[in-house]
Design an enzyme around this catalytic site. Sequence first.
Site, PDB file in Angstrom:
ATOM      1  N   GLU A 234       0.887  -1.175   0.000  1.00  0.00           N
ATOM      2  CA  GLU A 234       0.000   0.000   0.000  1.00  0.00           C
ATOM      3  C   GLU A 234       0.913   1.210   0.000  1.00  0.00           C
ATOM      4  O   GLU A 234       1.608   1.475   0.976  1.00  0.00           O
ATOM      5  CB  GLU A 234      -0.928  -0.029   1.215  1.00  0.00           C
ATOM      6  CG  GLU A 234      -2.089   0.963   1.093  1.00  0.00           C
ATOM      7  CD  GLU A 234      -1.796   2.282   1.783  1.00  0.00           C
ATOM      8  OE1 GLU A 234      -1.293   3.201   1.082  1.00  0.00           O
ATOM      9  OE2 GLU A 234      -2.067   2.400   2.983  1.00  0.00           O
ATOM     10  N   CYS A 268      -2.788   8.264   3.764  1.00  0.00           N
ATOM     11  CA  CYS A 268      -2.833   7.792   2.382  1.00  0.00           C
ATOM     12  C   CYS A 268      -4.234   7.936   1.798  1.00  0.00           C
ATOM     13  O   CYS A 268      -4.392   8.231   0.616  1.00  0.00           O
ATOM     14  CB  CYS A 268      -2.399   6.331   2.321  1.00  0.00           C
ATOM     15  SG  CYS A 268      -0.723   6.043   2.906  1.00  0.00           S
TER      16      CYS A 268
END
Length: 461
Positions: A234, A268
């Site tokens: 990720e 994020c």
Amino acid sequence: MPIATVNPATGETVRTFDAVGPDEIERRLAAADAAFRDYRTTSFAERAGLLHRAADLLEKENEEIARTVTTEMGKPITQARAEAAKCVKAMRWYADRAEALLADEHPDPADVADSGGSRAVVRYRPLGPVLAVMPWNFPLWQVVRFAAPALMAGNVGLLKHASNVPQTALHLDGLFRRAGFPEGCFQTLLVGSAEVEKIVRDPRVRAATLTGSEPAGRAVAAAAGDEIKHTVLELGGSDPYVVMPSADLDRAAEVAVTARNQNAGQSCIAAKRFIVHTDVYDAFAERFTAGVRALRVGDPMDESTDVGPLSSERGRADLEELVDDAVSRGAQVLCGGRRPDGPGWFYEPTVLAGITPDMRVHREETFGPVATLYRAGDLEEAVAIANDTSFGLSSNVWTADEAEVERFARDLEAGGVYVNGMTASHPAFPFGGVKRSGYGRELSGHGIREFCNITTVWHGA
């Protein structure tokens, strides 16, 4: 980078740590390997009991660990408490559901017969020691969302945490040990990034997961790929937040302020690019900018603080470079755009308008409290702007038109589409991205199966 707690609100070095050496790394890898041989045979009920005890301990220690997190990376104390509570929830979620999520699957008897067999079953078996390379921005949640499913699946964990959150990392190490997990089941490795490749390549490590930067992801994926090992990555995002004419503008603007500035914008899945239909652009921009301007920046230990410091001096400098570049190319600063006077690595919550493709801020992730505003003439242009990025983590869409919802859900290049609400990770829903945001999924049944050996057991007729 030294392994140290440096308070980002003051710039003061609170505590430093020595990295463990080769002998200690070897000892811990051997302990993980030995622990897995026994732990893999435990029942789901045994594992659930251990994980529930870890959840209970973390719940009792909420204030202690929240203050550690705030000291190490600057998260406002109220948000740090909420992060710890979210981890407790995820631990209990997996403790209660892992057995069902990993239940044996029985293929259609007709297909078994067609294969020449009498019976068959598909089983989910643990892989072994998994290395987790984790970031500082959600130093509890990022670890727990890996550790809870991995441990419930029968794997064991090795944590290489960010070098600026060592006390949080050590607290997690002790948490699982005090909960009763066998020695070696979950270990923190206080090592620098230079040691990661060697650990990934060690044959006792069976897989790796990383949340972090693109360069870090490439390095881990390259080493793991060379060793033919599974990885989940990720690697950040530049999430669009699309507002259409039928949206509830007051609510969309209110949520947008939080979606961009929570955790000082260092997330994020934070909304970063606000793409607004021209019919409601001015009204949204006015509401949104007013909300951002009203945020209280200050001491993260103060209960009334909305936005704390950035985690590092380098992080603030990187953010300033993006803003300065945009302004030099014609972007308008609707609010913010400066570092406040005084100690610490603070930056004013900022809204930029008039963004063009030649600006770095259009292409790069802004990891801090800086929002960019775009005007879209219609749905097609909104989708085009939203997809004009190398990232594809999540997205937000505000509309009351179901036909528009279906179009966005079909056409947005992202791992999630959140309608009339803010993107938020939850243990029940798969989390991950596409394009340069990475691959694989965390959370939900998809996440727990990422580190399983999916085994077919077939019996002849």
